[in-house]
Write a protein that holds these residues in place. Structure first.
Motif, PDB file in Angstrom:
ATOM      1  N   ASP A 280     -18.920 -29.714  11.299  1.00  0.00           N
ATOM      2  CA  ASP A 280     -18.703 -28.451  10.570  1.00  0.00           C
ATOM      3  C   ASP A 280     -17.787 -27.544  11.884  1.00  0.00           C
ATOM      4  OD1 ASP A 280     -21.450 -27.966   8.607  1.00  0.00           O
ATOM      5  OD2 ASP A 280     -19.596 -29.093   8.360  1.00  0.00           O
TER       6      ASP A 280
ATOM      7  N   THR B  38     -22.647 -35.082  17.091  1.00  0.00           N
ATOM      8  CA  THR B  38     -21.481 -33.948  17.070  1.00  0.00           C
ATOM      9  C   THR B  38     -21.619 -33.324  15.977  1.00  0.00           C
ATOM     10  OG1 THR B  38     -19.238 -33.637  17.538  1.00  0.00           O
ATOM     11  CG2 THR B  38     -19.691 -35.378  15.905  1.00  0.00           C
TER      12      THR B  38
ATOM     13  N   ASN C 155     -30.897 -30.610   8.485  1.00  0.00           N
ATOM     14  CA  ASN C 155     -29.603 -30.688   7.869  1.00  0.00           C
ATOM     15  C   ASN C 155     -28.497 -31.001   8.783  1.00  0.00           C
ATOM     16  OD1 ASN C 155     -27.785 -30.747   5.780  1.00  0.00           O
ATOM     17  ND2 ASN C 155     -26.885 -28.855   6.129  1.00  0.00           N
TER      18      ASN C 155
ATOM     19  N   HIS D  43     -27.149 -34.655  10.856  1.00  0.00           N
ATOM     20  CA  HIS D  43     -27.107 -36.073  10.776  1.00  0.00           C
ATOM     21  C   HIS D  43     -26.692 -36.813  11.670  1.00  0.00           C
ATOM     22  CE1 HIS D  43     -27.935 -34.221   7.008  1.00  0.00           C
ATOM     23  NE2 HIS D  43     -29.006 -35.074   6.635  1.00  0.00           N
TER      24      HIS D  43
HETATM   25  C1  LIG Z   1     -22.861 -29.874   3.337  1.00  0.00           C
HETATM   26  C2  LIG Z   1     -23.819 -30.318   4.565  1.00  0.00           C
HETATM   27  O1  LIG Z   1     -24.689 -29.001   4.856  1.00  0.00           O
HETATM   28  C3  LIG Z   1     -23.070 -30.347   5.848  1.00  0.00           C
HETATM   29  O2  LIG Z   1     -22.147 -31.369   5.731  1.00  0.00           O
HETATM   30  C4  LIG Z   1     -23.875 -30.609   7.028  1.00  0.00           C
HETATM   31  C5  LIG Z   1     -24.687 -32.178   6.768  1.00  0.00           C
HETATM   32  N1  LIG Z   1     -25.058 -32.794   8.046  1.00  0.00           N
HETATM   33  C6  LIG Z   1     -24.187 -32.616   9.197  1.00  0.00           C
HETATM   34  N2  LIG Z   1     -24.404 -33.394  10.449  1.00  0.00           N
HETATM   35  C7  LIG Z   1     -23.627 -33.319  11.481  1.00  0.00           C
HETATM   36  N3  LIG Z   1     -23.925 -34.035  12.477  1.00  0.00           N
HETATM   37  N4  LIG Z   1     -22.709 -32.215  11.409  1.00  0.00           N
HETATM   38  C8  LIG Z   1     -22.471 -31.527  10.605  1.00  0.00           C
HETATM   39  O3  LIG Z   1     -21.399 -30.727  10.505  1.00  0.00           O
HETATM   40  C9  LIG Z   1     -23.051 -31.397   9.231  1.00  0.00           C
HETATM   41  N5  LIG Z   1     -23.033 -30.774   8.100  1.00  0.00           N
END
Ligand SMILES: C[C@H](O)[C@H](O)[C@H]1CNC2=NC(N)=NC(=O)C2=N1
Length: 97
Positions: free
Chosen positions: A78, A75, A58, A60
């Protein structure tokens, strides 16, 4: 894993990556690397394998594919900057080449 890396703790995680072609992104707390492949299909196949790990963790990439090149930025949205997840995913990307 989802805290922003402090100035004190980021060195050991980022230094090996910065020595392996990753660079800090100007104006962002992020790292970037461009991967170049023989063909478009090789590039897309690598992206597909990366996508499986990104979903599993999770976490990306921000990425752009032009023909045989994939420009990747990592980066953690969140936390508004680099986290250990970015270093982990960067190591995985390097390992999948
Ligand atoms: C809702 C989901 O779990 C979040 O948006 C995840 C998804 N993938 C993510 N990927 C990245 N690079 N940063 C994040 O903060 C992130 N948060």
């Amino acid at each position: 894993m989802s805290e922003r890396l402090s100035e004190e703790t980021r060195g050991p995680l980022l230094d090996p990556l910065l020595k392996n072609g990753w660079q800090m992104v100007e104006g962002r707390d992020a790292i970037a690397k461009t991967f170049t492949f023989e063909t478009f299909v090789d590039a897309f196949g690598w992206m597909t394998r990366v996508a499986i790990w990104a979903e599993k963790w999770n976490h990306h990439p921000e990425w752009r594919n032009v023909y045989n090149r994939v420009e990747v930025v990592l980066t953690t949205h969140d936390v508004g900057g680099l986290s250990a997840l970015d270093a982990k995913l960067a190591r995985k990307l390097d390992g999948l080449v």
